[in-house]
Design a protein around this motif. Sequence first.
Motif, mmCIF file in Angstrom:
data_model
loop_
_atom_site.group_PDB
_atom_site.id
_atom_site.type_symbol
_atom_site.label_atom_id
_atom_site.label_comp_id
_atom_site.label_asym_id
_atom_site.label_seq_id
_atom_site.Cartn_x
_atom_site.Cartn_y
_atom_site.Cartn_z
ATOM 1 N N MET A 194 0.838 -1.160 0.000
ATOM 2 C CA MET A 194 0.000 0.000 0.000
ATOM 3 C C MET A 194 0.894 1.238 0.000
ATOM 4 S SD MET A 194 -2.683 1.278 2.899
ATOM 5 C CE MET A 194 -3.917 0.119 2.402
ATOM 6 N N LEU A 195 0.642 2.140 -0.900
ATOM 7 C CA LEU A 195 1.388 3.394 -0.971
ATOM 8 C C LEU A 195 0.546 4.483 -0.329
ATOM 9 C CD1 LEU A 195 3.975 4.772 -1.981
ATOM 10 C CD2 LEU A 195 2.747 5.308 -4.083
ATOM 11 N N ARG A 196 1.044 5.010 0.778
ATOM 12 C CA ARG A 196 0.337 6.079 1.492
ATOM 13 C C ARG A 196 0.878 7.418 1.016
ATOM 14 N NH1 ARG A 196 -2.825 3.862 5.164
ATOM 15 N NH2 ARG A 196 -2.255 1.903 6.131
ATOM 16 N N PRO A 197 -0.007 8.276 0.483
ATOM 17 C CA PRO A 197 0.452 9.575 -0.011
ATOM 18 C C PRO A 197 0.823 10.499 1.138
ATOM 19 C CG PRO A 197 -1.922 9.420 -0.149
ATOM 20 C CD PRO A 197 -1.431 8.079 0.331
ATOM 21 N N GLY A 198 1.487 11.567 0.809
ATOM 22 C CA GLY A 198 1.839 12.570 1.798
ATOM 23 C C GLY A 198 3.032 13.358 1.324
ATOM 24 N N ALA A 199 3.505 14.259 2.170
ATOM 25 C CA ALA A 199 4.686 15.046 1.823
ATOM 26 C C ALA A 199 5.847 14.107 1.516
ATOM 27 C CB ALA A 199 5.040 15.980 2.964
ATOM 28 N N ARG A 200 5.919 13.020 2.235
ATOM 29 C CA ARG A 200 6.917 11.981 1.983
ATOM 30 C C ARG A 200 6.135 10.672 1.872
ATOM 31 N NH1 ARG A 200 12.609 12.213 2.475
ATOM 32 N NH2 ARG A 200 13.422 10.116 2.530
ATOM 33 N N PRO A 201 5.850 10.219 0.659
ATOM 34 C CA PRO A 201 5.058 8.996 0.497
ATOM 35 C C PRO A 201 5.713 7.815 1.218
ATOM 36 C CG PRO A 201 5.382 10.071 -1.611
ATOM 37 C CD PRO A 201 6.261 10.775 -0.621
ATOM 38 N N ARG A 202 4.861 6.869 1.631
ATOM 39 C CA ARG A 202 5.351 5.702 2.365
ATOM 40 C C ARG A 202 4.741 4.447 1.762
ATOM 41 N NH1 ARG A 202 6.042 5.183 8.695
ATOM 42 N NH2 ARG A 202 6.254 2.942 8.859
ATOM 43 N N LEU A 203 5.589 3.508 1.361
ATOM 44 C CA LEU A 203 5.145 2.223 0.826
ATOM 45 C C LEU A 203 5.222 1.203 1.943
ATOM 46 C CD1 LEU A 203 4.312 0.478 -1.634
ATOM 47 C CD2 LEU A 203 6.762 0.065 -2.006
ATOM 48 N N GLU A 204 4.077 0.603 2.271
ATOM 49 C CA GLU A 204 4.030 -0.426 3.303
ATOM 50 C C GLU A 204 3.864 -1.769 2.608
ATOM 51 O OE1 GLU A 204 0.874 0.777 5.911
ATOM 52 O OE2 GLU A 204 2.010 2.496 6.636
ATOM 53 N N VAL A 205 4.821 -2.647 2.810
ATOM 54 C CA VAL A 205 4.861 -3.926 2.128
ATOM 55 C C VAL A 205 4.705 -5.029 3.169
ATOM 56 C CG1 VAL A 205 6.184 -5.329 0.509
ATOM 57 C CG2 VAL A 205 6.501 -2.868 0.531
ATOM 58 N N THR A 206 3.890 -6.051 2.860
ATOM 59 C CA THR A 206 3.675 -7.139 3.807
ATOM 60 C C THR A 206 3.756 -8.492 3.117
ATOM 61 O OG1 THR A 206 1.288 -7.117 3.481
ATOM 62 C CG2 THR A 206 2.142 -5.731 5.244
ATOM 63 N N GLY A 207 4.068 -9.517 3.892
ATOM 64 C CA GLY A 207 4.065 -10.892 3.409
ATOM 65 C C GLY A 207 5.212 -11.199 2.468
ATOM 66 N N GLU A 208 4.949 -12.114 1.538
ATOM 67 C CA GLU A 208 5.944 -12.513 0.552
ATOM 68 C C GLU A 208 5.886 -11.557 -0.633
ATOM 69 O OE1 GLU A 208 5.678 -16.630 -0.498
ATOM 70 O OE2 GLU A 208 5.833 -17.271 1.589
ATOM 71 N N VAL A 209 7.002 -10.929 -0.932
ATOM 72 C CA VAL A 209 7.071 -9.960 -2.030
ATOM 73 C C VAL A 209 7.935 -10.600 -3.105
ATOM 74 C CG1 VAL A 209 7.603 -7.591 -2.659
ATOM 75 C CG2 VAL A 209 6.903 -8.124 -0.319
ATOM 76 N N ASP A 210 7.266 -11.164 -4.108
ATOM 77 C CA ASP A 210 7.993 -11.915 -5.131
ATOM 78 C C ASP A 210 7.347 -11.729 -6.499
ATOM 79 O OD1 ASP A 210 5.690 -13.510 -5.038
ATOM 80 O OD2 ASP A 210 6.631 -15.066 -3.851
ATOM 81 N N ALA A 211 7.880 -12.450 -7.481
ATOM 82 C CA ALA A 211 7.426 -12.303 -8.865
ATOM 83 C C ALA A 211 5.944 -12.618 -9.032
ATOM 84 C CB ALA A 211 8.269 -13.185 -9.780
ATOM 85 N N ALA A 212 5.390 -13.475 -8.173
ATOM 86 C CA ALA A 212 3.971 -13.803 -8.274
ATOM 87 C C ALA A 212 3.093 -12.614 -7.897
ATOM 88 C CB ALA A 212 3.642 -14.996 -7.373
ATOM 89 N N LEU A 213 3.617 -11.717 -7.089
ATOM 90 C CA LEU A 213 2.860 -10.565 -6.608
ATOM 91 C C LEU A 213 3.209 -9.270 -7.330
ATOM 92 C CD1 LEU A 213 0.954 -9.447 -4.335
ATOM 93 C CD2 LEU A 213 3.035 -9.037 -3.019
ATOM 94 N N VAL A 214 4.467 -9.131 -7.706
ATOM 95 C CA VAL A 214 4.970 -7.857 -8.228
ATOM 96 C C VAL A 214 5.289 -7.984 -9.711
ATOM 97 C CG1 VAL A 214 6.757 -6.106 -8.019
ATOM 98 C CG2 VAL A 214 5.975 -7.310 -5.978
ATOM 99 N N GLY A 215 4.422 -7.431 -10.539
ATOM 100 C CA GLY A 215 4.674 -7.401 -11.979
ATOM 101 C C GLY A 215 5.247 -6.058 -12.377
ATOM 102 N N PRO A 216 5.693 -5.931 -13.618
ATOM 103 C CA PRO A 216 6.250 -4.658 -14.089
ATOM 104 C C PRO A 216 5.296 -3.481 -13.927
ATOM 105 C CG PRO A 216 6.644 -6.408 -15.688
ATOM 106 C CD PRO A 216 5.738 -6.972 -14.633
ATOM 107 N N GLU A 217 3.991 -3.745 -14.051
ATOM 108 C CA GLU A 217 3.017 -2.661 -13.925
ATOM 109 C C GLU A 217 2.953 -2.124 -12.495
ATOM 110 O OE1 GLU A 217 1.088 -6.414 -12.850
ATOM 111 O OE2 GLU A 217 2.273 -5.872 -14.585
ATOM 112 N N VAL A 218 3.158 -2.985 -11.515
ATOM 113 C CA VAL A 218 3.172 -2.548 -10.112
ATOM 114 C C VAL A 218 4.398 -1.676 -9.859
ATOM 115 C CG1 VAL A 218 3.354 -3.324 -7.715
ATOM 116 C CG2 VAL A 218 1.850 -4.534 -9.305
ATOM 117 N N ILE A 219 5.540 -2.111 -10.349
ATOM 118 C CA ILE A 219 6.779 -1.352 -10.178
ATOM 119 C C ILE A 219 6.642 0.028 -10.829
ATOM 120 C CG2 ILE A 219 9.229 -1.257 -10.822
ATOM 121 C CD1 ILE A 219 9.207 -4.358 -10.500
ATOM 122 N N ALA A 220 6.108 0.067 -12.050
ATOM 123 C CA ALA A 220 5.936 1.343 -12.754
ATOM 124 C C ALA A 220 4.949 2.249 -12.026
ATOM 125 C CB ALA A 220 5.467 1.086 -14.188
#
Length: 97
Positions: A1-27
Amino acid sequence: MLRPGARPRLEVTGEVDAALVGPEVIAAVAAAAPAGADVDLSRVTFLDARGLRLVLEALDGAGTGGPGGRVLGAVPRAVRTVADAVEVPLAPGATDA
């Protein structure tokens, strides 16, 4: 989850791998935080190369030369090992979980 703000914060949970993160997510994360975002990895249980790429893109954003982000919070030992190997910038207070 990307929380907006003056300094955005990405909160990542669980297994973060190729099954979850595609090029469109990174972009999408890079576009949403062009000057970089802080990244909370405290609830990550596994991080593969694709997950690491997501973290690096979030930290750097669109590569605009902005301040960039930092990894925050308690970082699980397995994730810290990967972060240290590729010199991901950890916040001064980041500790092992």
